[in-house]
Design a protein around this motif. Structure first.
Motif, mmCIF file in Angstrom:
data_model
loop_
_atom_site.group_PDB
_atom_site.id
_atom_site.type_symbol
_atom_site.label_atom_id
_atom_site.label_comp_id
_atom_site.label_asym_id
_atom_site.label_seq_id
_atom_site.Cartn_x
_atom_site.Cartn_y
_atom_site.Cartn_z
ATOM 1 N N LYS A 199 0.806 -1.225 0.000
ATOM 2 C CA LYS A 199 0.000 0.000 0.000
ATOM 3 C C LYS A 199 0.837 1.273 0.000
ATOM 4 O O LYS A 199 0.478 2.237 -0.666
ATOM 5 N N SER A 200 1.931 1.286 0.748
ATOM 6 C CA SER A 200 2.738 2.505 0.866
ATOM 7 C C SER A 200 3.964 2.519 -0.034
ATOM 8 O O SER A 200 4.400 3.585 -0.462
ATOM 9 N N ASN A 201 4.545 1.356 -0.296
ATOM 10 C CA ASN A 201 5.824 1.310 -1.004
ATOM 11 C C ASN A 201 5.780 0.657 -2.372
ATOM 12 O O ASN A 201 6.775 0.653 -3.077
ATOM 13 N N ASN A 202 4.634 0.106 -2.746
ATOM 14 C CA ASN A 202 4.478 -0.539 -4.043
ATOM 15 C C ASN A 202 5.610 -1.544 -4.301
ATOM 16 O O ASN A 202 6.172 -1.608 -5.392
ATOM 17 N N LYS A 232 10.541 9.387 -5.409
ATOM 18 C CA LYS A 232 11.842 9.851 -4.917
ATOM 19 C C LYS A 232 12.836 8.691 -4.794
ATOM 20 O O LYS A 232 14.012 8.852 -5.107
ATOM 21 N N ILE A 233 12.354 7.554 -4.339
ATOM 22 C CA ILE A 233 13.226 6.378 -4.250
ATOM 23 C C ILE A 233 13.735 6.002 -5.632
ATOM 24 O O ILE A 233 14.933 5.780 -5.837
ATOM 25 N N MET A 234 12.833 5.955 -6.601
ATOM 26 C CA MET A 234 13.218 5.549 -7.943
ATOM 27 C C MET A 234 14.105 6.595 -8.615
ATOM 28 O O MET A 234 15.044 6.248 -9.331
ATOM 29 N N ASP A 235 13.828 7.881 -8.385
ATOM 30 C CA ASP A 235 14.688 8.946 -8.916
ATOM 31 C C ASP A 235 16.076 8.870 -8.296
ATOM 32 O O ASP A 235 17.085 9.049 -8.976
ATOM 33 N N GLY A 236 16.129 8.603 -6.990
ATOM 34 C CA GLY A 236 17.421 8.457 -6.318
ATOM 35 C C GLY A 236 18.211 7.293 -6.880
ATOM 36 O O GLY A 236 19.421 7.389 -7.092
ATOM 37 N N GLU A 237 17.530 6.205 -7.155
ATOM 38 C CA GLU A 237 18.194 5.050 -7.745
ATOM 39 C C GLU A 237 18.820 5.422 -9.087
ATOM 40 O O GLU A 237 19.975 5.082 -9.367
ATOM 41 N N LYS A 238 18.073 6.139 -9.920
ATOM 42 C CA LYS A 238 18.594 6.551 -11.231
ATOM 43 C C LYS A 238 19.821 7.439 -11.076
ATOM 44 O O LYS A 238 20.788 7.303 -11.818
ATOM 45 N N GLN A 239 19.792 8.346 -10.121
ATOM 46 C CA GLN A 239 20.945 9.222 -9.894
ATOM 47 C C GLN A 239 22.172 8.422 -9.469
ATOM 48 O O GLN A 239 23.272 8.652 -9.955
ATOM 49 N N PHE A 240 21.974 7.479 -8.556
ATOM 50 C CA PHE A 240 23.098 6.669 -8.111
ATOM 51 C C PHE A 240 23.633 5.786 -9.229
ATOM 52 O O PHE A 240 24.834 5.576 -9.344
ATOM 53 N N LEU A 241 22.758 5.280 -10.085
ATOM 54 C CA LEU A 241 23.202 4.452 -11.198
ATOM 55 C C LEU A 241 24.023 5.253 -12.206
ATOM 56 O O LEU A 241 24.919 4.722 -12.840
ATOM 57 N N GLU A 274 -3.043 -3.570 -2.444
ATOM 58 C CA GLU A 274 -2.719 -2.807 -3.652
ATOM 59 C C GLU A 274 -2.131 -1.456 -3.266
ATOM 60 O O GLU A 274 -2.481 -0.890 -2.229
ATOM 61 N N PHE A 275 -1.278 -0.932 -4.103
ATOM 62 C CA PHE A 275 -0.681 0.391 -3.896
ATOM 63 C C PHE A 275 -1.780 1.444 -3.925
ATOM 64 O O PHE A 275 -2.620 1.443 -4.821
ATOM 65 N N VAL A 276 -1.790 2.329 -2.928
ATOM 66 C CA VAL A 276 -2.858 3.325 -2.835
ATOM 67 C C VAL A 276 -2.454 4.688 -3.391
ATOM 68 O O VAL A 276 -3.310 5.548 -3.574
ATOM 69 N N GLY A 277 -1.177 4.892 -3.668
ATOM 70 C CA GLY A 277 -0.750 6.174 -4.227
ATOM 71 C C GLY A 277 -0.780 7.280 -3.197
ATOM 72 O O GLY A 277 -0.292 7.114 -2.097
ATOM 73 N N GLY A 278 -1.383 8.408 -3.557
ATOM 74 C CA GLY A 278 -1.440 9.543 -2.643
ATOM 75 C C GLY A 278 -0.059 10.048 -2.283
ATOM 76 O O GLY A 278 0.830 10.130 -3.129
ATOM 77 N N HIS A 279 0.131 10.374 -1.007
ATOM 78 C CA HIS A 279 1.434 10.868 -0.545
ATOM 79 C C HIS A 279 2.541 9.848 -0.766
ATOM 80 O O HIS A 279 3.701 10.212 -0.957
ATOM 81 N N SER A 280 2.174 8.585 -0.762
ATOM 82 C CA SER A 280 3.167 7.536 -0.971
ATOM 83 C C SER A 280 3.749 7.564 -2.382
ATOM 84 O O SER A 280 4.906 7.201 -2.586
ATOM 85 N N SER A 281 2.976 8.008 -3.356
ATOM 86 C CA SER A 281 3.481 8.079 -4.734
ATOM 87 C C SER A 281 4.706 8.972 -4.818
ATOM 88 O O SER A 281 5.683 8.646 -5.487
ATOM 89 N N ARG A 282 4.645 10.087 -4.138
ATOM 90 C CA ARG A 282 5.773 11.024 -4.136
ATOM 91 C C ARG A 282 7.026 10.351 -3.556
ATOM 92 O O ARG A 282 8.118 10.467 -4.100
ATOM 93 N N LYS A 283 6.849 9.617 -2.478
ATOM 94 C CA LYS A 283 7.987 8.965 -1.826
ATOM 95 C C LYS A 283 8.565 7.851 -2.689
ATOM 96 O O LYS A 283 9.790 7.719 -2.809
ATOM 97 N N VAL A 284 7.703 7.054 -3.301
ATOM 98 C CA VAL A 284 8.187 5.983 -4.175
ATOM 99 C C VAL A 284 8.912 6.581 -5.377
ATOM 100 O O VAL A 284 9.965 6.091 -5.784
#
Length: 158
Positions: free
Chosen positions: A97-100, A139-148, A127-137
């Motif tokens: 729900k929060s982290n997909n 950010k995680i994926m954007d951070g991963e791309k930056q580190f890669l 199921e993933f609910v989105g909302g505020h969690s979408s922003r956080k997920v």
């Protein structure tokens, strides 16, 4: 739902019981091994499950080793993957729900089979609910791309 399932030799028996449980629940299980109690290296299984999920061949996966820690770390090395180590139903629900999280991980030497079944059931039915969690997920994926790409990389010396 199609679900990838994999383990190392420490979790073979639990994997087999989870596989039967998922089949009984009407899910299509793709078994990535291992296929006996003979020793295998968990990264080999975890990488293959995570790769196929990252490539969108399968929507979700479950990985099990002795503690769940090793398969979590290994799966998380595959770009695009969010693996969550869960040994209780609340964490399993929040993983989705929060982290997909596409992959649920567990430790066969940490929890018993009945609790593991409840954790799996909760994860699969959430199921993933989105909302505020979408922003956080995001950010995680954007951070991963930056580190890669090598951004934000600082060497540490100890």
């Amino acid at each position: 739902m199609q679900i990838a399932l994999g383990c190392d030799h420490h979790a073979f028996e639990m994997k087999e019981e989870i596989k039967a449980f998922l089949h009984e629940s009407g899910h299509d299980v793709i078994d990535y091994g291992c296929y006996s109690c003979e020793a295998v290296d968990y990264p080999d299984v975890a990488f293959q499950v995570a790769k196929d999920i990252s490539n969108k061949k399968i929507p979700r996966g479950i990985l099990i080793c002795g503690t769940g820690i090793g398969v979590t770390i290994a799966a998380g090395k595959v770009p695009g993957i969010r693996a969550a180590l869960c040994h209780d139903t609340y964490s399993a629900e929040r993983a989705q729900k929060s982290n997909n999280a596409q992959i649920l991980t567990m430790g066969a030497k940490v929890i018993g089979i009945e609790v593991a079944k409840k954790v799996v059931e909760t994860y699969i039915n959430s199921e993933f609910v989105g909302g505020h969690s979408s922003r956080k997920v995001r950010k995680i994926m954007d951070g991963e791309k930056q580190f890669l790409k090598g951004e934000q990389h600082e060497e540490t010396h100890q």
